[in-house]
Design an enzyme around this catalytic site. Sequence first.
Site, mmCIF file in Angstrom:
data_model
loop_
_atom_site.group_PDB
_atom_site.id
_atom_site.type_symbol
_atom_site.label_atom_id
_atom_site.label_comp_id
_atom_site.label_asym_id
_atom_site.label_seq_id
_atom_site.Cartn_x
_atom_site.Cartn_y
_atom_site.Cartn_z
ATOM 1 N N GLY A 216 38.476 36.979 -23.144
ATOM 2 C CA GLY A 216 37.867 37.574 -24.351
ATOM 3 C C GLY A 216 38.882 38.062 -25.376
ATOM 4 O O GLY A 216 39.899 37.423 -25.644
ATOM 5 N N ILE A 217 38.584 39.221 -25.924
ATOM 6 C CA ILE A 217 39.409 39.775 -26.996
ATOM 7 C C ILE A 217 40.819 40.086 -26.489
ATOM 8 O O ILE A 217 41.806 39.860 -27.187
ATOM 9 C CB ILE A 217 38.718 41.035 -27.577
ATOM 10 C CG1 ILE A 217 37.394 40.627 -28.263
ATOM 11 C CG2 ILE A 217 39.626 41.755 -28.562
ATOM 12 C CD1 ILE A 217 36.530 41.793 -28.726
ATOM 13 N N ALA A 287 40.901 47.045 -22.515
ATOM 14 C CA ALA A 287 39.926 46.926 -21.408
ATOM 15 C C ALA A 287 38.741 47.843 -21.669
ATOM 16 O O ALA A 287 38.904 49.002 -22.048
ATOM 17 C CB ALA A 287 40.591 47.281 -20.079
ATOM 18 N N LYS A 293 21.704 50.900 -20.901
ATOM 19 C CA LYS A 293 20.408 51.412 -20.411
ATOM 20 C C LYS A 293 19.930 52.432 -21.440
ATOM 21 O O LYS A 293 20.750 53.189 -21.984
ATOM 22 C CB LYS A 293 20.668 52.142 -19.098
ATOM 23 C CG LYS A 293 19.810 52.028 -17.857
ATOM 24 C CD LYS A 293 18.953 50.905 -17.676
ATOM 25 C CE LYS A 293 18.455 50.633 -16.295
ATOM 26 N NZ LYS A 293 17.666 49.432 -16.197
ATOM 27 N N LEU A 295 18.764 55.897 -22.657
ATOM 28 C CA LEU A 295 19.211 57.172 -22.089
ATOM 29 C C LEU A 295 18.177 57.737 -21.122
ATOM 30 O O LEU A 295 18.526 58.335 -20.095
ATOM 31 C CB LEU A 295 19.507 58.175 -23.213
ATOM 32 C CG LEU A 295 20.080 59.520 -22.753
ATOM 33 C CD1 LEU A 295 21.371 59.342 -21.951
ATOM 34 C CD2 LEU A 295 20.331 60.428 -23.950
ATOM 35 N N ASN A 297 16.536 56.294 -18.999
ATOM 36 C CA ASN A 297 16.673 55.676 -17.666
ATOM 37 C C ASN A 297 18.113 55.712 -17.139
ATOM 38 O O ASN A 297 18.430 55.053 -16.154
ATOM 39 C CB ASN A 297 16.229 54.206 -17.722
ATOM 40 C CG ASN A 297 14.781 54.065 -18.138
ATOM 41 O OD1 ASN A 297 13.957 54.888 -17.744
ATOM 42 N ND2 ASN A 297 14.471 53.069 -18.947
ATOM 43 N N TYR A 351 28.187 53.994 -23.838
ATOM 44 C CA TYR A 351 29.240 53.180 -24.471
ATOM 45 C C TYR A 351 29.656 53.793 -25.816
ATOM 46 O O TYR A 351 30.848 53.939 -26.114
ATOM 47 C CB TYR A 351 28.682 51.774 -24.662
ATOM 48 C CG TYR A 351 29.629 50.770 -25.257
ATOM 49 C CD1 TYR A 351 30.690 50.239 -24.514
ATOM 50 C CD2 TYR A 351 29.467 50.305 -26.565
ATOM 51 C CE1 TYR A 351 31.538 49.282 -25.051
ATOM 52 C CE2 TYR A 351 30.306 49.360 -27.110
ATOM 53 C CZ TYR A 351 31.340 48.846 -26.358
ATOM 54 O OH TYR A 351 32.179 47.906 -26.903
ATOM 55 N N LYS A 355 33.245 55.155 -27.038
ATOM 56 C CA LYS A 355 33.970 54.560 -28.173
ATOM 57 C C LYS A 355 34.150 55.581 -29.302
ATOM 58 O O LYS A 355 35.170 55.571 -29.999
ATOM 59 C CB LYS A 355 33.233 53.316 -28.676
ATOM 60 C CG LYS A 355 33.210 52.167 -27.652
ATOM 61 C CD LYS A 355 34.612 51.694 -27.310
ATOM 62 C CE LYS A 355 34.601 50.417 -26.481
ATOM 63 N NZ LYS A 355 35.952 49.952 -26.134
HETATM 64 P P1 NAI Z 1 35.248 41.251 -21.759
HETATM 65 O O1 NAI Z 1 34.286 41.836 -20.804
HETATM 66 O O2 NAI Z 1 35.164 39.775 -22.055
HETATM 67 O O3 NAI Z 1 36.746 41.568 -21.283
HETATM 68 C C1 NAI Z 1 37.145 42.840 -20.849
HETATM 69 C C2 NAI Z 1 38.300 42.701 -19.880
HETATM 70 O O4 NAI Z 1 38.645 44.013 -19.420
HETATM 71 C C3 NAI Z 1 37.937 41.871 -18.643
HETATM 72 O O5 NAI Z 1 38.928 40.903 -18.383
HETATM 73 C C4 NAI Z 1 37.852 42.920 -17.543
HETATM 74 O O6 NAI Z 1 38.203 42.412 -16.246
HETATM 75 C C5 NAI Z 1 38.861 43.961 -18.037
HETATM 76 N N1 NAI Z 1 38.622 45.264 -17.409
HETATM 77 C C6 NAI Z 1 37.439 45.897 -17.251
HETATM 78 N N2 NAI Z 1 37.601 47.047 -16.561
HETATM 79 C C7 NAI Z 1 38.925 47.139 -16.275
HETATM 80 C C8 NAI Z 1 39.713 48.085 -15.568
HETATM 81 N N3 NAI Z 1 39.164 49.162 -14.995
HETATM 82 N N4 NAI Z 1 41.041 47.874 -15.450
HETATM 83 C C9 NAI Z 1 41.613 46.773 -16.027
HETATM 84 N N5 NAI Z 1 40.920 45.834 -16.690
HETATM 85 C C10 NAI Z 1 39.580 46.013 -16.819
HETATM 86 O O7 NAI Z 1 35.100 42.103 -23.093
HETATM 87 P P2 NAI Z 1 35.491 41.755 -24.621
HETATM 88 O O8 NAI Z 1 34.262 41.339 -25.341
HETATM 89 O O9 NAI Z 1 36.683 40.897 -24.685
HETATM 90 O O10 NAI Z 1 35.853 43.232 -25.148
HETATM 91 C C11 NAI Z 1 37.171 43.754 -25.184
HETATM 92 C C12 NAI Z 1 37.119 45.132 -25.840
HETATM 93 O O11 NAI Z 1 36.508 45.026 -27.116
HETATM 94 C C13 NAI Z 1 36.284 46.154 -25.035
HETATM 95 O O12 NAI Z 1 36.916 47.415 -25.135
HETATM 96 C C14 NAI Z 1 34.956 46.142 -25.774
HETATM 97 O O13 NAI Z 1 34.276 47.340 -25.594
HETATM 98 C C15 NAI Z 1 35.420 45.951 -27.201
HETATM 99 N N6 NAI Z 1 34.402 45.416 -28.125
HETATM 100 C C16 NAI Z 1 33.884 44.155 -27.997
HETATM 101 C C17 NAI Z 1 32.950 43.696 -28.926
HETATM 102 C C18 NAI Z 1 32.385 42.311 -28.871
HETATM 103 O O14 NAI Z 1 31.599 41.960 -29.754
HETATM 104 N N7 NAI Z 1 32.729 41.493 -27.888
HETATM 105 C C19 NAI Z 1 32.494 44.532 -30.029
HETATM 106 C C20 NAI Z 1 33.101 45.838 -30.058
HETATM 107 C C21 NAI Z 1 34.028 46.241 -29.137
#
Ligand code: NAI
Length: 445
Positions: A216-217, A287, A293, A295, A297, A351, A355
């Site tokens: 992802g990101i 990460a 959910k 609130l 629930n 969440y 954030k």
């Molecule tokens: P994703 O779920 O695809 O990737 C997140 C990564 O973080 C995964 O590889 C996961 O294994 C890792 N991770 C989770 N818990 C962990 C831990 N305890 N220790 C180490 N690694 C851990 O998520 P995505 O979409 O790439 O999001 C990345 C960031 O961007 C997150 O903080 C998310 O909240 C934020 N975000 C994403 C948006 C979107 O539209 N996708 C919008 C706004 C924010």
Amino acid sequence: MTDTYTRLVSKGVGRDVAKKLGLPQPALLRRYQPGQPLVNGPLLVVGSSEGADAIAAALLAWDLDVRRHAVPQEKLGGIVLVLDDLEKPGDLEEPVLRAAPSLRDLAPNGRVVTVSRVPDGGTPAAAAARQGVDGLLRSLAKELRAGATGNGILLAAGVSATAPGALGALRFFLSARSAFVDGQFVRVGSSDGKLPDDVDTPLSGKVAVVTGAARGIGAAIARTLHRDGATVVAVDIPAAGDHLAEVANEVRGTALQLDISRDDAGARIIDHAVGRHGRLDIVVHNAGITRDKLLVNMDHSRWSSVIDVNIAAQLRINDALLASEHFRSSPRIVSVASTSGIAGNRGQTNYAASKGGVMGMVRATAPLLARHGGSINAVAPGFIETEMTARIPFATREIARRLNSLQQGGRPQDVAEAIAFLASDAAGGISGEVLRVCGQNMVGA
Ligand code: NAI
């Protein structure tokens, strides 16, 4: 990963049909590639202050084609509207209406950037004029079409229009690196920072840690920081080990399998970076997890896991970084927040609290890092096309991705570009800020 609709209506019959039916017509956004021209045509610098002259001179020194007066019908790559000398609301009229006709000549993916002063301090009339720029720019950004964006730079008292942070932000906003940043301001709080010797590798010589880098990101951030010259340590949970190794190999960095919510996560990160690469300059807290959910629930486990991973872990790691003698040379931290933490989102109280917490943490940590010439900022993504958003039901997803000025979702790379900018020394004068990468959401904040 441009969505199918955007591809369909970007040319030929699809474009004509969409136009006739009054459907959204998202533009194909120009995204950054090393070596490409900064902007798609000449830049018009409007304003009669010393700051305007100094900015025009700086842009000329970057070998750009600069105009101080509009040439009728000439296509423009961008308009820089310098309003750093406003004393009363009436002062807006002359420069703003002088720039206005040139908006018609803005090339596709063109740029409008305002440069003005923070409203705080000064007389009520000056504050009114300066705050007026906020409403003006955000409205103007909503009027632009064809992938063009409008963003603003706010100079704190005593910071000149050509301070490194101001010029760094100007370059970022003008460039294709800011493709999905629209209707936003960054505040340059000090004259700290340094522009890079080589604009294509601004992170050369730096060692950067990225958490959640297996996909992802986070994976996009790892690739972008590597492209910009950094050595990358990719961190993710052991269960994501295979993907993590792939990303680390691709960026010729190293992998650290680590659950960031462990008590010793900060120490493990520092030991790995310093032990394997000799230093640590940049930490990107990416990460994050969702456990949605309503609130009504919500249970303890959903609440606490989200708070723990998304904000408590970052606070613990920052404590370790701040205490370490290895994180003292212009250190930079960039955290990933979310527009959910600003506007709220149904089903995401946990969440959004985490954030919102990231943004509060960044503001309060900024003075602590300033002691070491460092900075900390957050990037708040809006709708980004990832595996997470691909799982949203079709109709909801289609609405969510169109409800911004650019009428499309962003890409992971768009978030990564903003992070790479804030991680660079060019952004050294920017700290405690939240930069949204959301294409300018139409509803909510
Ligand atoms: P994703 O779920 O695809 O990737 C997140 C990564 O973080 C995964 O590889 C996961 O294994 C890792 N991770 C989770 N818990 C962990 C831990 N305890 N220790 C180490 N690694 C851990 O998520 P995505 O979409 O790439 O999001 C990345 C960031 O961007 C997150 O903080 C998310 O909240 C934020 N975000 C994403 C948006 C979107 O539209 N996708 C919008 C706004 C924010």
